[in-house]
Design a protein around this motif. Structure first.
Motif, PDB file in Angstrom:
ATOM      1  N   LEU A  11       0.848  -1.176   0.000  1.00 56.14           N
ATOM      2  CA  LEU A  11       0.000   0.000   0.000  1.00 56.14           C
ATOM      3  C   LEU A  11       0.891   1.236   0.000  1.00 56.14           C
ATOM      4  N   ALA A  12       0.654   2.148  -0.926  1.00 53.31           N
ATOM      5  CA  ALA A  12       1.463   3.361  -0.990  1.00 53.31           C
ATOM      6  C   ALA A  12       1.445   4.084   0.357  1.00 53.31           C
ATOM      7  N   ASP A  13       2.586   4.622   0.752  1.00 55.25           N
ATOM      8  CA  ASP A  13       2.683   5.199   2.086  1.00 55.25           C
ATOM      9  C   ASP A  13       1.805   6.430   2.298  1.00 55.25           C
ATOM     10  N   PHE A  14       1.280   7.025   1.236  1.00 57.91           N
ATOM     11  CA  PHE A  14       0.395   8.184   1.361  1.00 57.91           C
ATOM     12  C   PHE A  14      -1.069   7.821   1.298  1.00 57.91           C
ATOM     13  N   SER A  15      -1.384   6.582   0.864  1.00 58.41           N
ATOM     14  CA  SER A  15      -2.762   6.232   0.513  1.00 58.41           C
ATOM     15  C   SER A  15      -3.678   6.154   1.725  1.00 58.41           C
ATOM     16  N   ASN A  16      -4.908   6.645   1.550  1.00 60.65           N
ATOM     17  CA  ASN A  16      -5.939   6.399   2.543  1.00 60.65           C
ATOM     18  C   ASN A  16      -6.374   4.938   2.473  1.00 60.65           C
ATOM     19  N   PHE A  17      -7.081   4.488   3.484  1.00 59.16           N
ATOM     20  CA  PHE A  17      -7.393   3.068   3.664  1.00 59.16           C
ATOM     21  C   PHE A  17      -8.744   2.948   4.357  1.00 59.16           C
ATOM     22  N   GLY A  18      -9.114   1.738   4.731  1.00 50.23           N
ATOM     23  CA  GLY A  18     -10.329   1.526   5.503  1.00 50.23           C
ATOM     24  C   GLY A  18     -11.394   0.754   4.755  1.00 50.23           C
ATOM     25  N   PRO A  19     -12.471   0.407   5.454  1.00 49.56           N
ATOM     26  CA  PRO A  19     -13.542  -0.409   4.865  1.00 49.56           C
ATOM     27  C   PRO A  19     -14.216   0.216   3.654  1.00 49.56           C
ATOM     28  N   ASP A  20     -14.127   1.521   3.512  1.00 47.56           N
ATOM     29  CA  ASP A  20     -14.764   2.160   2.358  1.00 47.56           C
ATOM     30  C   ASP A  20     -13.994   1.934   1.063  1.00 47.56           C
ATOM     31  N   VAL A  21     -12.740   1.489   1.155  1.00 53.31           N
ATOM     32  CA  VAL A  21     -11.954   1.203  -0.046  1.00 53.31           C
ATOM     33  C   VAL A  21     -12.463  -0.082  -0.674  1.00 53.31           C
ATOM     34  N   ASP A  22     -12.761  -0.030  -1.962  1.00 51.16           N
ATOM     35  CA  ASP A  22     -13.333  -1.184  -2.666  1.00 51.16           C
ATOM     36  C   ASP A  22     -12.308  -1.977  -3.452  1.00 51.16           C
ATOM     37  N   ILE A  23     -11.218  -1.343  -3.867  1.00 52.19           N
ATOM     38  CA  ILE A  23     -10.228  -1.989  -4.723  1.00 52.19           C
ATOM     39  C   ILE A  23      -8.944  -1.191  -4.677  1.00 52.19           C
ATOM     40  N   ILE A  24      -7.812  -1.830  -4.953  1.00 52.19           N
ATOM     41  CA  ILE A  24      -6.522  -1.156  -4.973  1.00 52.19           C
ATOM     42  C   ILE A  24      -5.941  -1.269  -6.380  1.00 52.19           C
ATOM     43  N   ALA A  25      -5.200  -0.253  -6.797  1.00 53.89           N
ATOM     44  CA  ALA A  25      -4.605  -0.231  -8.140  1.00 53.89           C
ATOM     45  C   ALA A  25      -3.302   0.544  -8.081  1.00 53.89           C
ATOM     46  N   PRO A  26      -2.407   0.360  -9.048  1.00 47.49           N
ATOM     47  CA  PRO A  26      -1.123   1.072  -9.034  1.00 47.49           C
ATOM     48  C   PRO A  26      -1.316   2.588  -9.043  1.00 47.49           C
ATOM     49  N   GLY A  27      -0.569   3.255  -8.154  1.00 50.74           N
ATOM     50  CA  GLY A  27      -0.704   4.705  -8.069  1.00 50.74           C
ATOM     51  C   GLY A  27       0.592   5.427  -7.781  1.00 50.74           C
ATOM     52  N   VAL A  28       1.714   4.746  -7.909  1.00 49.55           N
ATOM     53  CA  VAL A  28       3.007   5.367  -7.608  1.00 49.55           C
ATOM     54  C   VAL A  28       3.875   5.377  -8.869  1.00 49.55           C
ATOM     55  N   CYS A  29       4.414   6.553  -9.183  1.00 53.16           N
ATOM     56  CA  CYS A  29       5.314   6.736 -10.329  1.00 53.16           C
ATOM     57  C   CYS A  29       4.651   6.272 -11.625  1.00 53.16           C
ATOM     58  N   ILE A  30       3.481   6.843 -11.892  1.00 58.18           N
ATOM     59  CA  ILE A  30       2.680   6.466 -13.056  1.00 58.18           C
ATOM     60  C   ILE A  30       2.961   7.433 -14.204  1.00 58.18           C
ATOM     61  N   LEU A  31       3.389   6.904 -15.331  1.00 60.28           N
ATOM     62  CA  LEU A  31       3.641   7.707 -16.523  1.00 60.28           C
ATOM     63  C   LEU A  31       2.360   7.800 -17.341  1.00 60.28           C
ATOM     64  N   SER A  32       2.006   9.015 -17.726  1.00 55.12           N
ATOM     65  CA  SER A  32       0.809   9.209 -18.541  1.00 55.12           C
ATOM     66  C   SER A  32       0.915  10.530 -19.287  1.00 55.12           C
ATOM     67  N   SER A  33      -0.112  10.848 -20.034  1.00 55.23           N
ATOM     68  CA  SER A  33      -0.141  12.082 -20.823  1.00 55.23           C
ATOM     69  C   SER A  33      -0.180  13.306 -19.908  1.00 55.23           C
ATOM     70  N   TRP A  34       0.162  14.451 -20.499  1.00 58.34           N
ATOM     71  CA  TRP A  34       0.242  15.698 -19.725  1.00 58.34           C
ATOM     72  C   TRP A  34      -0.166  16.857 -20.618  1.00 58.34           C
ATOM     73  N   LYS A  35      -0.444  17.966 -20.039  1.00 57.58           N
ATOM     74  CA  LYS A  35      -0.836  19.147 -20.814  1.00 57.58           C
ATOM     75  C   LYS A  35       0.273  19.539 -21.784  1.00 57.58           C
ATOM     76  N   GLY A  36      -0.092  20.283 -22.838  1.00 55.97           N
ATOM     77  CA  GLY A  36       0.869  20.706 -23.835  1.00 55.97           C
ATOM     78  C   GLY A  36       1.306  19.590 -24.754  1.00 55.97           C
ATOM     79  N   GLY A  37       0.535  18.502 -24.811  1.00 52.77           N
ATOM     80  CA  GLY A  37       0.885  17.374 -25.673  1.00 52.77           C
ATOM     81  C   GLY A  37       2.004  16.517 -25.132  1.00 52.77           C
ATOM     82  N   GLY A  38       2.366  16.696 -23.865  1.00 51.40           N
ATOM     83  CA  GLY A  38       3.496  15.973 -23.287  1.00 51.40           C
ATOM     84  C   GLY A  38       3.100  14.800 -22.426  1.00 51.40           C
ATOM     85  N   TYR A  39       4.086  14.367 -21.583  1.00 51.25           N
ATOM     86  CA  TYR A  39       3.921  13.229 -20.682  1.00 51.25           C
ATOM     87  C   TYR A  39       4.590  13.573 -19.363  1.00 51.25           C
ATOM     88  N   ASN A  40       4.117  12.916 -18.298  1.00 46.98           N
ATOM     89  CA  ASN A  40       4.681  13.194 -16.979  1.00 46.98           C
ATOM     90  C   ASN A  40       4.481  11.979 -16.081  1.00 46.98           C
TER      91      ASN A  40
END
Length: 404
Positions: free
Chosen positions: A313-342
């Motif tokens: 579990l990522a060290d910043f992530s919230n937790f608890g019974p209300d969480v339904d599923i976990i997915a990758p959320g650390v160092c995620i590469l994706s599109s960015w404004k200006g036609g770029g990536y980040n």
């Protein structure tokens, strides 16, 4: 980079029963959300009350919620609350994006094995519509299938174009094109609708978010899934906001009833998600973040863009019974404004992986309702991750769409 999570001061609603007399001195105006009873006509009531109480009318809601937002004095808000057509009046609040600036996720979720995603570089597109309720989307990003005809701006300025980058990043994880360049998303080529509710600084208000939910609900016949990588302080009354006077909860319940599946961020405060909305709402799919640095189970991979422990579990992530599923959320590469990536991290980045998974399921199960979509995602998930450091002791299913 500092983690930024939505900070919301969820003040109590103005009760119709208590109407303090108007002060002799001028009261400072503030922003409110007025929720009307069923049967009240939002536009006419909003205009009438704005005129009568010298209020500056904001947005009128007529699909997910009947009501409007306005700037007025507390005395005027109390007077509005006494109107028999008014259900409650709620002070507006501020929200911020759930991300910390600092793409393995598609691999870890096995999207490349999905016969619906068909990730092969041939630019085949998943026939599904997804609303990104966020900072907008880079409208002409070459790696995204942005449905510009469906763009909506509920925030500052006159456009749904993304001046922050966060919404474009979310959109890329959901549906970046499978065109052999840049990155690829969970549901490649999905039509992403830019619903801008946060400004260029990543901030907004409950009223602007409700405007976005209202817009999505008005187009529920077209939009299958909505992503909300944002949130603020608040709780779930278990009654769609009708007990604790939570207009956003009421709006989401109506939108879910209209058939839209919502995936939302658990939050980044290392806190119980029950203290944050919309994460606490039972009607949505609440997503926590996994630290994964190589797209593979087993742990032991060295950290990359930020320090954390692989496959936990990522060290910043919230937790608890209300969480339904976990997915990758650390160092995620994706599109960015200006036609770029980040590359950035946060439960904001985990959420669109689940949104993309929901989109894949809806593409082949168009009649499935939001509850069925949530159940399908959880049933398909794995437990192949290390939950030893998870404070709630609950090992949520890890997103896996190989069978979708």
């Amino acid at each position: 980079m500092l983690k930024t999570l939505l900070t919301v001061l969820f003040a109590g609603a103005v009760a119709a029963a208590s109407t303090p007399a108007a002060s002799a001195t001028a009261e400072p105006a503030r922003d409110y959300i007025v929720v009307l009873r069923d049967g009240a006509e939002p536009t006419s009531v909003a205009n009438e009350q704005a005129r009568l109480h010298s209020a500056a009318l904001g947005r009128v809601y007529s699909h997910a919620l009947r009501g409007y937002s306005a700037r007025m004095t507390p005395g005027a808000a109390a007077a509005v609350a006494q109107d028999s057509r008014v259900l409650f009046v709620q002070p507006d609040g501020e929200v911020h994006i759930d991300a910390q600036t600092l793409p393995t996720g598609i691999n870890r979720a096995d999207a490349e094995l999905s016969t619906t995603a068909k990730i092969n570089g041939a630019d085949e597109r998943v026939d599904v519509d997804v609303a990104v309720i966020d900072t907008g989307i880079d409208l002409d990003h070459p790696d995204l299938n942005v449905y510009t005809a469906g763009a909506k701006n509920c925030s500052t300025g006159n456009s749904a174009d993304d001046g922050n980058g966060h919404g474009t990043h979310v959109a890329g994880t959901i549906g970046a094109l499978d065109n052999a360049t840049g990155v690829v998303g969970m549901a490649p080529g999905a039509r992403v609708w830019p619903v801008r509710v946060l400004n260029n600084a990543g901030s907004g208000s409950f009223s602007s978010i409700i405007c976005g939910i209202d817009y999505v609900t008005a187009h529920a016949a077209q939009i299958e899934v909505a992503n909300m990588s944002l949130g603020g302080l608040g709780t779930d009354d278990g009654n769609c906001g009708n007990t604790n006077n939570d207009a956003m909860h009421r709006a989401i319940c109506a939108s879910v009833a209209a058939g839209v599946t919502y995936a939302v961020a658990a939050g980044n405060e290392t806190d119980n998600a029950a203290n944050h909305v919309p994460a606490a709402y039972d009607e949505v799919i609440t997503v926590s973040a996994l630290a994964d640095f190589n797209g593979s189970p087993g742990g032991g991979a060295a950290s990359t863009c930020r320090s954390d422990v692989d496959d936990t579990l990522a060290d910043f992530s919230n937790f608890g019974p209300d969480v339904d599923i976990i997915a990758p959320g650390v160092c995620i590469l994706s599109s960015w404004k200006g036609g770029g990536y980040n590359t950035i991290s946060g439960t904001s980045m985990a959420t669109p992986h689940v949104t993309g998974g929901a989109a894949l399921y809806k593409a082949t199960h168009p009649s499935a309702g939001p509850a069925a979509v949530k159940s399908a995602l959880q049933a398909a998930g794995t437990t192949d991750w290390n939950a030893a450091g998870d404070p709630d002791g609950i090992k949520e299913k890890l997103l896996n769409v190989a069978g979708f």
